[in-house]
Scaffold this active site. Structure first.
Site, mmCIF file in Angstrom:
data_model
loop_
_atom_site.group_PDB
_atom_site.id
_atom_site.type_symbol
_atom_site.label_atom_id
_atom_site.label_comp_id
_atom_site.label_asym_id
_atom_site.label_seq_id
_atom_site.Cartn_x
_atom_site.Cartn_y
_atom_site.Cartn_z
ATOM 1 N NE ARG A 1 -7.108 4.866 2.292
ATOM 2 C CZ ARG A 1 -7.832 4.961 3.390
ATOM 3 N NH1 ARG A 1 -8.892 4.451 3.366
ATOM 4 N NH2 ARG A 1 -7.280 6.132 4.151
ATOM 5 N N PRO A 2 -1.688 1.800 -0.471
ATOM 6 C CG PRO A 2 -0.140 2.341 -1.972
ATOM 7 C CD PRO A 2 -1.549 2.404 -1.657
ATOM 8 N NE ARG B 1 -5.874 2.290 4.371
ATOM 9 C CZ ARG B 1 -4.782 1.539 3.826
ATOM 10 N NH1 ARG B 1 -5.024 0.316 3.460
ATOM 11 N NH2 ARG B 1 -3.628 2.171 3.824
ATOM 12 N NE ARG C 1 -14.098 2.373 9.880
ATOM 13 C CZ ARG C 1 -13.406 2.615 8.761
ATOM 14 N NH1 ARG C 1 -13.947 2.202 7.615
ATOM 15 N NH2 ARG C 1 -12.130 3.266 9.122
ATOM 16 C CG ASP D 1 -11.684 12.377 4.588
ATOM 17 O OD1 ASP D 1 -11.667 11.197 3.632
ATOM 18 O OD2 ASP D 1 -11.088 12.193 5.700
ATOM 19 C CG ASN E 1 -9.077 10.925 10.001
ATOM 20 O OD1 ASN E 1 -9.470 9.947 10.561
ATOM 21 N ND2 ASN E 1 -9.447 11.448 8.884
HETATM 22 C C1 UD1 Z 1 -5.947 9.771 5.785
HETATM 23 C C2 UD1 Z 1 -7.232 10.131 6.611
HETATM 24 C C3 UD1 Z 1 -8.355 9.706 5.596
HETATM 25 C C4 UD1 Z 1 -8.321 10.791 4.212
HETATM 26 C C5 UD1 Z 1 -6.781 10.660 3.799
HETATM 27 C C6 UD1 Z 1 -6.481 11.774 2.733
HETATM 28 C C7 UD1 Z 1 -6.864 9.153 8.886
HETATM 29 C C8 UD1 Z 1 -6.998 7.998 9.704
HETATM 30 N N1 UD1 Z 1 -7.361 8.991 7.423
HETATM 31 O O1 UD1 Z 1 -5.841 8.623 5.273
HETATM 32 O O2 UD1 Z 1 -9.608 10.023 6.165
HETATM 33 O O3 UD1 Z 1 -9.131 10.359 3.399
HETATM 34 O O4 UD1 Z 1 -5.793 10.843 4.637
HETATM 35 O O5 UD1 Z 1 -6.687 13.057 3.205
HETATM 36 O O6 UD1 Z 1 -6.283 10.058 8.927
HETATM 37 N N2 UD1 Z 1 -0.372 6.549 -0.477
HETATM 38 C C9 UD1 Z 1 0.678 5.645 -1.137
HETATM 39 N N3 UD1 Z 1 1.643 5.043 -0.448
HETATM 40 C C10 UD1 Z 1 1.480 5.010 1.328
HETATM 41 C C11 UD1 Z 1 0.625 5.965 1.566
HETATM 42 C C12 UD1 Z 1 -0.484 6.641 0.882
HETATM 43 O O7 UD1 Z 1 0.715 5.577 -2.325
HETATM 44 O O8 UD1 Z 1 2.464 4.677 1.537
HETATM 45 C C13 UD1 Z 1 -1.378 7.134 -1.273
HETATM 46 C C14 UD1 Z 1 -2.644 6.819 -1.076
HETATM 47 O O9 UD1 Z 1 -2.903 5.685 -1.719
HETATM 48 C C15 UD1 Z 1 -3.553 8.045 -1.490
HETATM 49 C C16 UD1 Z 1 -2.632 9.073 -1.030
HETATM 50 O O10 UD1 Z 1 -1.368 8.449 -1.039
HETATM 51 O O11 UD1 Z 1 -3.531 7.963 -2.780
HETATM 52 C C17 UD1 Z 1 -3.024 9.786 0.298
HETATM 53 O O12 UD1 Z 1 -3.244 8.871 1.320
HETATM 54 P P1 UD1 Z 1 -2.899 9.092 2.849
HETATM 55 O O13 UD1 Z 1 -2.649 10.449 2.986
HETATM 56 O O14 UD1 Z 1 -1.866 8.196 3.327
HETATM 57 O O15 UD1 Z 1 -4.099 8.675 3.358
HETATM 58 P P2 UD1 Z 1 -4.446 7.931 4.756
HETATM 59 O O16 UD1 Z 1 -3.259 8.563 5.825
HETATM 60 O O17 UD1 Z 1 -4.558 6.480 4.613
#
Ligand code: UD1
Length: 420
Positions: A121-122, A92, A399, A307, A23
């Protein structure tokens, strides 16, 4: 398709070397899109997600070699700006090209990632921030079309929610924007910190690193002379091996690890009765005589990571009494529960909270991996279960865990990769 066959129960011993953090490496690879020079990234984990992202950068026109964890990459040849569906749908994190491509070329087209196994995950927060920086965003035929012909402009952005890849994406965009960007309510994960540190070391004016408020002065569209760097150790892989020690009642040592990135995980293992010794680069887990139940809530760093939730759920099946595990980040991240139940675990699920009644014996069975971390939880439980467990669909594991079965075999586990 490959599957893993595991004979339990098993004892482990020895030392395992922790790989570079997937990550961290993912955003760092997209960060290279901001550079005009060839650069070297050492300790790159050779896992499927990294190869997928490199393929995407290759499609964009980058040239690279990945040899013995050393990635040499040159993005000065990039001449495409479209991240197509075929790649984005498999991973993603491909959305991480959005900020750098838009900032460097003034436009890009990135497929919408769509749903994933652990929830909706938006990416709305990524898009809102780009709009605040002057981009026009339209969604058409499953693609995000982002345009900023005059380049991105610095802005004051408050994230409604803490987002890890969202923060990384906007930091990268801001580094090449015109003027000052202030980001409030940022993610503080070590992976985000490393990204900011590399930008700072490459001459970008960025302050507030490691805090929830970052201020970045952009280059006004000029690409960066980027330094070489080494990817930080994978704290989630490390946490998983600590759980392997705990669940098999074994003393094992982790090498090339950053204990300070694992404080929340260590604290919970200690509450469960394990003892952990650390040095600058190693951690040794001594198992509990009798595992105690635990209560934990997943939250953003520095709190307990989502995680590691699945692995602790597996561990709690062996603990005395009732453990309570609450998932606050993702709405659908308990699919491993029904698979653990197939091994005999007694778990009650109520919305975002799982209650694990520990101490019922686990028996080997056929189980199916549902996402990356859920898969490792099944491997952990299988090492504690009596008899043979077959973990199917392990492409999820591939992965993000480098050489999982070789590393576990070297510690003494009876684990084999077989073909269906
Ligand atoms: C990253 C990690 C993943 C980890 C997650 C949370 C990477 C590649 N992946 O995922 O392993 O589980 O952080 O620690 O680093 N959200 C929204 N809108 C957005 C973006 C996020 O609503 O535009 C929400 C998500 O649905 C979730 C929360 O915010 O509920 C946190 O998500 P986010 O920190 O963005 O996760 P990732 O970056 O995808």
């Amino acid at each position: 398709m490959d599957y893993l066959q595991i004979q339990g129960p098993t004892k482990l011993s020895g030392t395992v070397t922790i790989s570079g953090a997937k990550n961290a490496a993912l955003p760092l690879i997209t960060l290279t899109l901001l550079a005009h020079n060839q650069l070297k990234m050492s300790n790159t984990p050779e896992v499927a997600d990294i190869k997928t992202l490199l393929k995407l950068l290759g499609n964009l026109g980058a040239t690279y070699t990945l040899d013995n964890h050393l990635l040499t990459i040159d993005t000065s040849t990039v001449n495409h700006t479209m991240a197509n569906y075929d790649i984005v749908k498999t991973m993603r994190a491909s959305i991480l090209v959005l900020g750098p491509l838009l900032a460097r070329f003034g436009h890009c087209e990135v497929s919408l990632p769509g749903g994933c196994a652990i929830g909706q995950r938006p990416i709305d927060l990524h898009l809102k921030a780009m709009e605040a920086m002057g981009a026009t965003i339209t969604i058409h035929a499953g693609y995000v079309h982002a345009v900023a012909p005059e380049g991105l402009k610095g802005a004051h952005i408050i994230f409604d929610k803490i987002t890890v890849t969202g923060t990384a994406n906007v930091v990268m965009a801001a580094a090449l924007a015109h003027g000052k960007t202030v980001l409030v309510n940022c993610a503080k994960e070590p992976e985000v910190v490393q990204l900011c540190e590399i930008l700072r070391d490459s001459g970008i004016d960025i302050s507030g690193i490691g805090t929830s408020e970052l201020t970045i002065i952009g280059t006004g569209g000029k690409t960066i002379d980027m330094v070489d760097f080494e990817v930080i150790p994978d704290r989630i892989e490390a946490g998983t091996y600590l759980c392997a020690g705990a669940i098999t009642g074994s003393t094992i040592t982790l090498d090339k690890v950053r204990a300070d990135h694992l404080d929340a995980v260590t604290a919970k293992l200690e509450q469960m009765g394990c003892k952990i010794d650390t040095t600058d680069t190693t951690m040794t887990i001594h198992p509990a005589t009798k595992l105690k139940h635990v209560e934990l809530v997943t939250q953003e760093y520095p709190a307990f990571p989502t995680d590691m939730q699945a692995q602790f759920l597996a561990l709690a099946t062996l603990a005395e009494g009732a453990s309570i595990i609450e998932e606050r980040l993702f709405e659908n991240r308990f699919m491993h529960v029904s698979e653990l139940q197939r091994l005999g675990a007694d778990i009650k699920l109520n919305g975002h909270t799982a209650t694990v009644f520990g101490g019922t014996p686990l028996f080997g069975a056929d189980v199916m991996a549902t996402d990356l971390r859920a898969s490792s939880a099944l491997v952990l439980a299988a090492m504690a279960a009596e008899g043979t467990t077959n973990v199917h669909r392990i492409y999820h594991l591939d992965r993000g865990y480098e050489n999982l079965e070789q590393k576990l075999q070297a510690l003494g586990a009876k684990i084999e990769r077989l073909k269906e």
